[in-house]
Design an enzyme around this catalytic site. Sequence first.
Site, PDB file in Angstrom:
ATOM      1  N   CYS A  96       0.815  -1.227   0.000  1.00 59.65           N
ATOM      2  CA  CYS A  96       0.000   0.000   0.000  1.00 59.65           C
ATOM      3  C   CYS A  96       0.845   1.271   0.000  1.00 59.65           C
ATOM      4  CB  CYS A  96      -0.918   0.033   1.207  1.00 59.65           C
ATOM      5  SG  CYS A  96      -1.963  -1.407   1.275  1.00 59.65           S
ATOM      6  N   HIS A 354      -8.963   2.924  -2.723  1.00 56.63           N
ATOM      7  CA  HIS A 354      -7.561   2.716  -2.350  1.00 56.63           C
ATOM      8  C   HIS A 354      -6.924   1.709  -3.300  1.00 56.63           C
ATOM      9  CE1 HIS A 354      -3.991   1.789  -0.191  1.00 56.63           C
ATOM     10  NE2 HIS A 354      -4.455   0.886   0.646  1.00 56.63           N
ATOM     11  N   CYS A 385      -0.888   2.621   6.629  1.00 57.09           N
ATOM     12  CA  CYS A 385      -0.502   1.296   7.088  1.00 57.09           C
ATOM     13  C   CYS A 385      -0.172   0.449   5.869  1.00 57.09           C
ATOM     14  CB  CYS A 385      -1.606   0.652   7.924  1.00 57.09           C
ATOM     15  SG  CYS A 385      -3.186   0.476   7.064  1.00 57.09           S
ATOM     16  N   GLY A 387       0.613  -3.677   4.334  1.00 56.98           N
ATOM     17  CA  GLY A 387       0.457  -5.103   4.546  1.00 56.98           C
ATOM     18  C   GLY A 387       1.724  -5.747   5.095  1.00 56.98           C
TER      19      GLY A 387
END
Lengths: 406, 181
Positions: A96, A354, A385, A387
């Site tokens: 991300c 996202h 945040c 993964g």
Amino acid sequence: MPRTIRDVVFVDGVRTPFGKAGPKGIYHETRADDLVVKAIRELLRRNPDLDPARIDEVAIAATTQIGDQGLTLGRTAGILAGLPQSVPGYSIDRMCAGALTAVTSTAGSIAFGAYDVVVAGGVEHMGRHPMGEGVDPNPRFVSEKLVDESALFMGMTAENLHDRYPTITKRRADEYAVRSQEKAAKAYADGKIQQDLVPVSVRRTNAEAGETGWGLVTADEPMRPGTTMESLAGLKTPFRAHGRVTAGNAAGLNDGATASLLAAEDVARELGLPVKMRLVSYAFAGVEPEVMGYGPIPATEKALSKAGLSISDIGLFEINEAFAVQVLAFLEHYGIADDDARVNQYGGAIAYGHPLASSGVRLMTQLARQFEEQPEVRYGLTTMCVGFGMGATVVWENPNFNGGSK
Amino acid sequence: MSTTTELLKGAAELFPGEVVTQAHVRHLDLPAGAGRFALITLDNGLDHTKPTTFGPQSLANLDAAIDQVEKEAADGAITGIGITGKPFIFAVGADLKGVELLKEREDALAIGKGGHDVFRRLSGLAVPTFAYYNGAAMGGGVEVGLHCTYRTVSRALPPSRCPRSSSAWFPAGAAAHCSPT
């Protein structure tokens, strides 16, 4: 050779409108690389004073680097965008935080003196490349209990985070999600978002998805204005029976691309390029993968400490809303109210979507617009945040700061 | 039923094997609140190795699409109309496979005249029309855009050609005739 660290500035940022992943999504028949090419071309169009030959690097992130997101995307997208062959490029992956890492990696190289001007961005076409496509996790993760089995399923990590923060209820998460949709709708009505979107021509041949032929995408597809607590209450909790995480209080599965221009501040001034934000510090931190949503907290601690700042110095926050609970955990940690006006003023990923590796630059583009409007604010931060248990934070200074109170 | 429609219908019956081009109408919102736009995409449903052509049924499809957008323009529902092609191909003119099937002068005339009549409608609508030459364009494919108010040509485009104007072989497309000087 003596060196001087150079200040790095965010010159400009754009993105494609974000789409919903899947056969009826606006980008279902559009290639991922074409999305990022659109964003790069738009940067060049908007900054005619920049000779493209001055670009020293094109860093493009994607989580799933397969097919139209593979083939060293930074290089191939540069060629497809019409950049001179002399401009190199490469690909980046930090899930991300891909685009965010594209920005920090190239920014570090600018500060070092390796580059003057760069393009940094990201793309994720989650319709063409669903999360986890082609992954082959080492069996030792499970056999040696290196990570909990839930760590690879982001929705489960969000449920785990709710467990860690029992005061963050589903109700609070839903209330947060409703506000995100409201703020995003207002930002659209006020024209804050559209100014940094590049229209994308898209083809549709499947009549079940709507009118066929070429179309033009000029707005984000995932937004759900008018979302209410009632409409969220009945949604399923797919990651746990009687859980708290729903499609309504999380970002969806999306397609989209972003790109930004960064430069050494002296070069930006010399070339007459806009200076929208000045990089102050950045940091990444690892946390337990099964509560990856906690990541922004230690990353922010690290980034603030490197900058010699405290959380009270931050006047604007752009926090990626992978899950409402992850934003709320951050706010709760710092004692910031759920509806604090400094946080995600234009709404966030719960509304816009996202597309994993692209989102970091969306946060920056929105923060840059807020800096422009609020010269009384000196510092802002973008955080997300990541993964497998990480957080990423970049602290920015407002070049328009007028000496005001924040 | 207009004369053009009848002409094309008759010609289509002579040419059952035509690779038919659809004229898809899709609506989109222009950036910056500039209004709603109707975009016609010419597409024969095949990939770029089978370029889009204008046989009689294809022309009838375009005629029907223009009926639709003409009404929308008159009703004030759209602010502009565009026409473009499938990836890599705009349109490459008449379907020459049909030529050998034509035995009568009238049938040949029907296709030629039918094409002109349909294309010409694009210059008489209530809103501006735009041709976006996104790919290969020849003969009638060039001509259709010349009847539009404005044209753009993609840098990716191979040279547009009007082969019949040099060969004088089948003077159906009038692209050379219509070209702005």
